[in-house]
Design an enzyme around this catalytic site. Structure first.
Site, mmCIF file in Angstrom:
data_model
loop_
_atom_site.group_PDB
_atom_site.id
_atom_site.type_symbol
_atom_site.label_atom_id
_atom_site.label_comp_id
_atom_site.label_asym_id
_atom_site.label_seq_id
_atom_site.Cartn_x
_atom_site.Cartn_y
_atom_site.Cartn_z
ATOM 1 N N ASP A 59 8.968 42.950 9.515
ATOM 2 C CA ASP A 59 9.524 42.606 10.829
ATOM 3 C C ASP A 59 9.912 41.131 10.898
ATOM 4 O O ASP A 59 9.276 40.290 10.259
ATOM 5 C CB ASP A 59 8.452 42.934 11.891
ATOM 6 N N GLY A 60 10.937 40.858 11.687
ATOM 7 C CA GLY A 60 11.305 39.464 11.965
ATOM 8 C C GLY A 60 12.612 39.005 11.318
ATOM 9 O O GLY A 60 12.933 37.815 11.385
ATOM 10 N N HIS A 82 18.828 40.493 7.568
ATOM 11 C CA HIS A 82 18.507 41.730 6.835
ATOM 12 C C HIS A 82 18.792 41.577 5.338
ATOM 13 O O HIS A 82 18.076 42.100 4.503
ATOM 14 C CB HIS A 82 19.278 42.913 7.417
ATOM 15 N N LEU A 85 4.585 52.715 -10.488
ATOM 16 C CA LEU A 85 4.571 52.326 -9.072
ATOM 17 C C LEU A 85 5.338 53.382 -8.276
ATOM 18 O O LEU A 85 6.448 53.760 -8.643
ATOM 19 C CB LEU A 85 5.242 50.954 -8.886
ATOM 20 N N GLU A 131 13.561 54.654 16.170
ATOM 21 C CA GLU A 131 13.946 53.850 17.337
ATOM 22 C C GLU A 131 15.045 52.833 16.998
ATOM 23 O O GLU A 131 15.811 52.417 17.863
ATOM 24 C CB GLU A 131 12.718 53.101 17.901
ATOM 25 N N TRP A 140 17.776 53.259 15.690
ATOM 26 C CA TRP A 140 19.123 53.781 15.951
ATOM 27 C C TRP A 140 19.679 53.245 17.259
ATOM 28 O O TRP A 140 20.892 53.238 17.476
ATOM 29 C CB TRP A 140 19.107 55.322 15.998
ATOM 30 N N ARG A 179 1.814 43.632 8.673
ATOM 31 C CA ARG A 179 2.988 43.499 9.550
ATOM 32 C C ARG A 179 3.323 42.028 9.697
ATOM 33 O O ARG A 179 2.465 41.216 10.039
ATOM 34 C CB ARG A 179 2.754 44.122 10.933
ATOM 35 N N GLY A 181 15.656 39.562 12.326
ATOM 36 C CA GLY A 181 16.555 39.110 13.388
ATOM 37 C C GLY A 181 16.152 37.738 13.909
ATOM 38 O O GLY A 181 17.000 36.848 14.062
ATOM 39 N N SER A 236 13.354 52.576 11.533
ATOM 40 C CA SER A 236 12.606 53.534 12.356
ATOM 41 C C SER A 236 13.562 54.427 13.138
ATOM 42 O O SER A 236 14.748 54.102 13.296
ATOM 43 C CB SER A 236 11.697 52.786 13.332
ATOM 44 N N SER A 241 3.807 50.413 16.003
ATOM 45 C CA SER A 241 5.190 50.826 16.261
ATOM 46 C C SER A 241 5.550 52.163 15.605
ATOM 47 O O SER A 241 6.576 52.274 14.924
ATOM 48 C CB SER A 241 6.177 49.735 15.819
ATOM 49 N N ARG A 255 22.462 38.315 12.668
ATOM 50 C CA ARG A 255 21.279 39.147 12.382
ATOM 51 C C ARG A 255 21.372 39.829 11.020
ATOM 52 O O ARG A 255 20.408 39.925 10.292
ATOM 53 C CB ARG A 255 21.102 40.212 13.467
HETATM 54 C C1 FPP Z 1 13.034 44.257 10.817
HETATM 55 O O1 FPP Z 1 13.457 43.048 11.419
HETATM 56 C C2 FPP Z 1 14.083 44.809 9.972
HETATM 57 C C3 FPP Z 1 14.718 45.992 10.125
HETATM 58 C C4 FPP Z 1 14.374 46.970 11.170
HETATM 59 C C5 FPP Z 1 15.864 46.315 9.239
HETATM 60 C C6 FPP Z 1 15.693 46.829 7.863
HETATM 61 C C7 FPP Z 1 14.932 46.064 6.870
HETATM 62 C C8 FPP Z 1 15.452 45.388 5.844
HETATM 63 C C9 FPP Z 1 16.912 45.213 5.658
HETATM 64 C C10 FPP Z 1 14.553 44.807 4.835
HETATM 65 C C11 FPP Z 1 14.951 45.227 3.464
HETATM 66 C C12 FPP Z 1 14.442 46.485 2.964
HETATM 67 C C13 FPP Z 1 14.960 47.188 1.928
HETATM 68 C C14 FPP Z 1 14.146 48.244 1.317
HETATM 69 C C15 FPP Z 1 16.298 46.943 1.363
HETATM 70 P P1 FPP Z 1 14.028 43.037 12.901
HETATM 71 O O2 FPP Z 1 15.512 43.216 12.852
HETATM 72 O O3 FPP Z 1 13.292 44.065 13.713
HETATM 73 O O4 FPP Z 1 13.681 41.604 13.360
HETATM 74 P P2 FPP Z 1 13.468 41.086 14.867
HETATM 75 O O5 FPP Z 1 12.298 41.844 15.424
HETATM 76 O O6 FPP Z 1 13.189 39.640 14.687
HETATM 77 O O7 FPP Z 1 14.739 41.345 15.615
#
Ligand code: FPP
Length: 245
Positions: A22-23, A39, A133, A69, A71, A190, A25, A67, A198, A35
């Site tokens: 998380d984080g 990613h 793994l 959510e 979407w 997390r 964004g 997740s 979540s 944003r």
């Molecule tokens: C969480 O940060 C990130 C996501 C929901 C997007 C997907 C994750 C990645 C791209 C990481 C890479 C993973 C792989 C396997 C390629 P957030 O957007 O919820 O951040 P915020 O809460 O600060 O907005």
């Protein structure tokens, strides 16, 4: 190289680490970047953490990548993330094969594009005999959704007379979860300072040790990972029983 001031006990590592990444964004915002850039850097962090997990001989790693959510986010961001996953999986395919890493995707595949579904199926098939793994990616995943799916399948079987309701125990239930062949996580990390599950692995985390760090996912690194593993090693796991001397 890490400059850790603590020493890990390599004989007491968790067997399954699950991570809510998380984080991305907020990290991007902090740096005045779009944003999607967060990613992209988040995907690079994921690669580093996968490599470290491999190096440490931890056999299961589950990453919460998208997740149910998620979407609900703006269309451009959602499309950008899926494009990133597709490129990432294609690019990392040889790495998984070369290292002996097995890929497994959990979540509701019918939500994914046909292209991505096919790509995932191919990579899962070509890595299915790997065991060094087990990399599990949660995509369009929701814990409640997974539990309801299991309940529906079990109810159907009972209705058809294929399953005696009296015989529905934890083992039977687990067989209907996406994670049917994966042990429960020992440690859940997390990032970004949020301290909640979540909707991630709700059934499987009943006795999981939780570790929260304020570090945003793109800044999470080897040293932060080792810190989390060290914290895990200081915990006393009782699984509801009393402490044994
Ligand atoms: C969480 O940060 C990130 C996501 C929901 C997007 C997907 C994750 C990645 C791209 C990481 C890479 C993973 C792989 C396997 C390629 P957030 O957007 O919820 O951040 P915020 O809460 O600060 O907005």
């Amino acid at each position: 190289m890490s400059s850790c001031s603590f020493s890990l006990d390599f004989s007491k590592l968790p067997q399954h680490v699950a991570i809510i990444m998380d984080g991305n964004g907020r990290w991007a915002k902090k740096h005045g970047l779009p944003r999607i850039y967060g990613h992209k850097v988040g995907a690079e962090t994921a690669k580093k953490i996968i490599e470290k997990t491999y190096e440490l001989n931890i056999p299961y790693l589950t990453l919460f990548a998208f997740s149910k959510e998620n979407w609900g986010r703006p269309k451009e961001e959602v499309e950008g993330i899926w494009e990133l996953f597709r490129i990432y999986l294609q690019k990392e395919r040889p790495f998984l094969l070369e290292k002996g890493i097995r890929l497994k995707v959990i979540g509701d595949r019918k939500d994914l594009s046909e292209d991505l579904r096919n790509l995932i199926a191919e990579v899962e098939e070509e890595t299915k005999h790997n065991s060094r793994l087990n990399l599990c990616l949660a995509l369009s995943y929701g814990g409640r959704d997974e539990i309801l799916k299991a309940v529906k399948e079990i109810a159907q079987k009972a209705k058809q007379g294929l399953l005696d309701p009296e015989k529905i125990d934890e083992e039977v239930f687990r067989k209907h979860l996406y994670t049917q062949d994966i042990p429960d996580p020992d440690l859940l990390i997390r990032t970004s300072g949020e301290e909640r599950l979540s909707n991630f692995l709700l059934f499987q985390t009943a006795y999981t040790e939780l570790y929260f760090t304020p570090v945003y996912w793109p800044e999470f690194n080897e040293e932060e990972y080792l810190k989390a593993l060290y914290s895990y090693q200081q915990r006393e796991r009782r699984f509801g029983k009393v402490y044994e001397f």
